[in-house]
Design an enzyme around this catalytic site. Structure first.
Site, short mmCIF file in Angstrom:
data_model
loop_
_atom_site.label_atom_id
_atom_site.label_comp_id
_atom_site.label_asym_id
_atom_site.label_seq_id
_atom_site.Cartn_x
_atom_site.Cartn_y
_atom_site.Cartn_z
N HIS A 1 -35.33 123.30 7.40
CA HIS A 1 -34.45 124.42 6.77
C HIS A 1 -32.82 124.31 6.94
O HIS A 1 -32.55 123.92 8.29
CB HIS A 1 -34.75 125.77 7.33
CG HIS A 1 -34.17 126.90 6.37
ND1 HIS A 1 -34.61 127.09 5.17
CD2 HIS A 1 -33.36 127.76 6.65
CE1 HIS A 1 -33.94 128.21 4.76
NE2 HIS A 1 -33.27 128.55 5.46
N ASN B 1 -41.26 121.47 8.21
CA ASN B 1 -40.33 121.70 7.39
C ASN B 1 -38.84 121.67 7.75
O ASN B 1 -38.99 122.12 9.07
CB ASN B 1 -40.37 123.07 6.81
CG ASN B 1 -39.58 123.35 5.59
OD1 ASN B 1 -39.24 122.53 4.86
ND2 ASN B 1 -38.98 124.52 5.53
C1 GRF Z 1 -32.00 119.67 2.48
O1 GRF Z 1 -30.92 120.29 2.57
C2 GRF Z 1 -33.16 120.41 3.41
O2 GRF Z 1 -32.77 121.22 4.58
C3 GRF Z 1 -33.63 121.29 2.30
O3 GRF Z 1 -33.61 120.68 1.16
C4 GRF Z 1 -32.70 119.72 1.36
C5 GRF Z 1 -33.24 118.29 0.70
O4 GRF Z 1 -32.15 117.42 0.68
N1 GRF Z 1 -34.77 121.75 2.61
P1 GRF Z 1 -32.91 115.82 0.08
O5 GRF Z 1 -33.62 116.00 -1.09
O6 GRF Z 1 -33.70 115.50 1.36
O7 GRF Z 1 -31.59 114.99 -0.03
#
Ligand code: GRF
Length: 190
Positions: A102, A100
């Site tokens: 974050h 994941n």
């Molecule tokens: C990212 O900021 C990630 O860290 C978080 O959700 C966002 C996803 O952005 N978990 P995207 O959908 O990949 O543009």
């Protein structure tokens, strides 16, 4: 190696990962799965000819997503902006094989509700001088899985949650694909 990406929203990270592995002989993005049938990530998958799969929370909790991942012989599950809690059965089916990302420097600013703009608002409100990204393995306690990689960026006075989000997204796009590749290579050596 066959990778599945789970995403609930725009999928800019998913796109960077699909592009990175497009001509790779090490890994293939075999599936993009989303709990939102209108998530833009599904459009991005079509651009890269990657099969998609949508499911409801109910179906995920009933094991439908796990069945699909097993059917597709998925080796790694990548969460890239996936907003549901992963069922324990699913984390157990991919021990040390679920990643994941974050948008903050865990263990700070993790856990419930800390996603999307909320994280950047909290970081700004706390007067932090830096923030960043954390890529971690997903275990049953979610944001507490083993941290695999972190990168940081400075926050200055003029920054607001939107400009912080832009800086964080830049780090994500820069590092996530290569961190995944390095993990796959390491795993192959084992
Ligand atoms: C990212 O900021 C990630 O860290 C978080 O959700 C966002 C996803 O952005 N978990 P995207 O959908 O990949 O543009």
């Amino acid at each position: 190696k066959r990778l599945a990406i789970l995403a609930s929203g725009s999928g800019s990270n998913a796109e960077k990962i699909m592009a990175h592995f497009r001509h790779s002989d090490k890994a293939e993005i075999a599936l993009i799965a989303s709990n939102k049938s209108d998530a833009y990530v599904l459009e991005r998958a079509k651009k890269f000819d990657v099969p998609t799969f949508t499911f409801s929370k109910k179906e995920m909790d009933a094991g439908v997503l796990l069945e699909k991942l097993q059917e597709e012989k998925i080796d790694w599950v990548i969460l890239a902006g996936f907003l549901l809690k992963i069922p324990v059965e699913l984390t157990r089916a991919f021990p040390d094989r679920m990643l994941n990302i974050h948008p903050a420097l865990l263990p700070k600013y993790g856990g419930k509700g800390m996603y999307g703009a909320h994280v950047h608002e909290a970081v700004k409100a706390a007067g932090e001088k830096e923030t960043g990204i954390t890529i971690h393995l997903v275990n049953e306690n979610y944001d507490e899985g083993k941290i695999v990689f972190q990168a940081s960026t400075a926050i200055d006075e003029l920054d607001n949650p939107d400009s912080i989000a832009a800086k964080v997204h830049e780090l994500e796009h820069k590092y996530f694909p290569q961190v995944i590749e390095e993990l796959l290579l390491k795993q192959e050596d084992q």
